[in-house]
Design a protein around this motif. Structure first.
Motif, short mmCIF file in Angstrom:
data_model
loop_
_atom_site.label_atom_id
_atom_site.label_comp_id
_atom_site.label_asym_id
_atom_site.label_seq_id
_atom_site.Cartn_x
_atom_site.Cartn_y
_atom_site.Cartn_z
N TYR A 11 0.86 -1.10 0.30
CA TYR A 11 -0.17 -0.18 -0.50
C TYR A 11 0.54 1.59 -0.04
CZ TYR A 11 -3.97 -2.93 1.04
OH TYR A 11 -4.86 -3.51 1.45
N VAL A 12 2.22 0.83 1.08
CA VAL A 12 2.88 2.47 0.94
C VAL A 12 3.99 2.72 -0.40
CG1 VAL A 12 4.81 2.82 1.75
CG2 VAL A 12 3.38 2.39 3.19
N LEU A 13 4.14 1.95 -1.33
CA LEU A 13 4.52 1.89 -2.93
C LEU A 13 3.04 2.02 -3.89
CD1 LEU A 13 6.72 -0.89 -2.86
CD2 LEU A 13 7.52 1.49 -2.22
N ALA A 14 2.03 2.11 -3.46
CA ALA A 14 1.18 2.48 -4.51
C ALA A 14 1.01 3.81 -4.27
CB ALA A 14 -0.37 1.06 -4.10
N LEU A 15 0.65 4.48 -3.16
CA LEU A 15 0.66 5.61 -2.38
C LEU A 15 1.51 6.43 -2.80
CD1 LEU A 15 -1.58 7.56 -1.41
CD2 LEU A 15 -0.73 7.12 0.46
N THR A 16 2.44 5.94 -2.55
CA THR A 16 3.76 6.84 -3.29
C THR A 16 3.83 6.85 -4.60
OG1 THR A 16 5.80 5.48 -1.20
CG2 THR A 16 6.53 6.70 -3.52
N ILE A 17 3.68 6.17 -5.41
CA ILE A 17 3.81 5.86 -6.44
C ILE A 17 1.81 7.44 -7.44
CG2 ILE A 17 2.82 5.33 -8.93
CD1 ILE A 17 4.05 2.28 -7.92
N ILE A 18 1.03 7.13 -6.73
CA ILE A 18 -0.06 8.16 -6.79
C ILE A 18 0.60 9.36 -6.41
CG2 ILE A 18 -2.33 8.45 -6.06
CD1 ILE A 18 -2.94 5.62 -5.74
N TRP A 68 0.74 10.75 13.74
CA TRP A 68 1.75 9.60 13.92
C TRP A 68 1.41 9.44 15.20
CZ3 TRP A 68 7.25 9.27 12.38
CH2 TRP A 68 7.69 8.35 13.01
N GLY A 69 1.68 8.27 15.45
CA GLY A 69 1.06 7.05 16.20
C GLY A 69 -0.64 6.47 16.26
N SER A 70 -1.00 6.90 14.76
CA SER A 70 -2.33 6.29 14.39
C SER A 70 -2.10 4.30 14.23
CB SER A 70 -2.96 6.74 13.67
OG SER A 70 -4.18 6.89 13.66
N LYS A 71 -3.53 4.36 14.77
CA LYS A 71 -3.78 3.19 14.14
C LYS A 71 -4.31 2.75 12.88
CE LYS A 71 -1.84 1.56 18.57
NZ LYS A 71 -0.45 0.97 18.30
N ASN A 72 -4.99 4.08 12.41
CA ASN A 72 -5.09 3.83 11.33
C ASN A 72 -4.14 3.58 10.28
OD1 ASN A 72 -5.96 4.69 8.55
ND2 ASN A 72 -8.41 5.23 9.99
N VAL A 73 -4.71 2.31 9.37
CA VAL A 73 -4.00 2.45 7.98
C VAL A 73 -3.49 3.34 7.10
CG1 VAL A 73 -3.66 0.79 6.47
CG2 VAL A 73 -4.51 -0.60 8.47
N PHE A 74 -4.90 4.12 6.84
CA PHE A 74 -4.63 4.76 5.81
C PHE A 74 -3.39 5.94 5.93
CE2 PHE A 74 -5.42 8.77 3.77
CZ PHE A 74 -5.29 8.35 2.27
N SER A 81 4.79 7.43 2.80
CA SER A 81 4.46 6.98 1.13
C SER A 81 5.43 8.62 0.72
CB SER A 81 3.28 6.23 0.58
OG SER A 81 2.02 7.66 1.20
N SER A 82 4.15 9.55 1.45
CA SER A 82 4.56 10.66 1.67
C SER A 82 6.35 10.91 1.96
CB SER A 82 4.43 11.65 2.37
OG SER A 82 4.54 11.63 3.98
N ALA A 83 6.76 10.57 2.67
CA ALA A 83 8.43 10.16 3.41
C ALA A 83 9.33 9.92 1.79
CB ALA A 83 8.67 9.55 4.52
N LEU A 84 8.78 8.97 1.30
CA LEU A 84 9.19 8.46 0.51
C LEU A 84 9.08 8.95 -0.68
CD1 LEU A 84 10.97 5.73 0.09
CD2 LEU A 84 8.74 4.03 -0.44
N SER A 85 8.01 8.99 -1.10
CA SER A 85 7.62 10.26 -2.71
C SER A 85 8.59 11.13 -2.16
CB SER A 85 6.36 10.28 -3.12
OG SER A 85 5.60 10.92 -1.65
N PHE A 86 8.66 12.45 -1.45
CA PHE A 86 9.33 12.98 -0.92
C PHE A 86 10.82 13.22 -1.49
CE2 PHE A 86 12.16 15.82 1.76
CZ PHE A 86 12.07 17.04 0.90
N SER A 87 11.35 12.02 -0.61
CA SER A 87 13.02 11.62 -1.05
C SER A 87 12.76 11.09 -2.25
CB SER A 87 13.45 10.48 -0.01
OG SER A 87 13.02 10.66 1.36
N ILE A 88 12.75 11.02 -3.12
CA ILE A 88 12.77 10.61 -4.19
C ILE A 88 12.30 11.58 -5.38
CG2 ILE A 88 11.56 8.99 -6.87
CD1 ILE A 88 10.43 7.13 -4.17
N ILE A 89 11.68 12.61 -4.92
CA ILE A 89 11.42 13.61 -5.64
C ILE A 89 12.99 14.28 -6.08
CG2 ILE A 89 10.13 15.99 -5.99
CD1 ILE A 89 9.13 14.57 -7.96
N ASN A 90 13.11 14.47 -4.37
CA ASN A 90 13.99 15.50 -3.71
C ASN A 90 15.46 15.09 -4.33
OD1 ASN A 90 15.24 17.40 -1.80
ND2 ASN A 90 16.48 15.89 -1.00
#
Length: 151
Positions: A11-18, A68-74, A81-90
């Protein structure tokens, strides 16, 4: 229903791409006045990437602070995914800047040392911070074999 770690990171990879597609689509909306400052260079791509990176950085900061610390999957997927996508663009943006101007660039802990045309600068690297947070959360999730609750 609990989610497994492998499902979570898919899910993280899919949302990263989105998020990457979303941010790159907003890149051309960046206000650019560099053609008047640097008439010999086409800076639409690096300025657009910087703008896209800024959007992803804001999404990362806000989602990290609020969820941070939420139990919710999304919400957890959004943070990672926002951390990963920002790093890629950076880092793509740093590469594009290197290809255009060919400065001396040295990666330091939390900084980039950039020297161009006799001028040196030490640039704070938010990409390393987001990668540290991403890998910390990955390590923590793998160590605890954490499962996430669905929405």
């Amino acid at each position: 229903m609990a989610q497994k770690i492998t499902t979570y990171y898919s899910y993280v990879l899919a949302l990263t791409i989105i998020l990457l597609i979303f941010a790159l689509a907003l890149g051309p909306l960046a206000p650019i006045d560099e053609p008047t400052q640097f008439p010999g260079y086409d800076l639409q791509i690096p300025v657009g990437l910087s703008f896209s990176g800024f959007i992803l950085l804001i999404i990362f900061i806000i989602s990290t602070i609020l969820f941070w610390g939420s139990k919710n999957v999304f919400l957890n997927v959004l943070i990672d995914s926002s951390a990963l996508s920002f790093s890629i663009i950076n880092y793509i943006n740093f590469y594009i800047v290197y290809e255009i101007w060919k400065p001396i660039m040295i990666i330091l802990p939390f900084f980039f040392y950039i020297k161009y045309d006799g001028v040196s600068s030490l640039t704070f690297d938010f990409g390393q911070i987001s990668l540290i947070i991403f890998f910390y959360r990955l390590y923590k999730n793998l160590k605890t074999r954490r499962t996430f609750k669905s929405v």
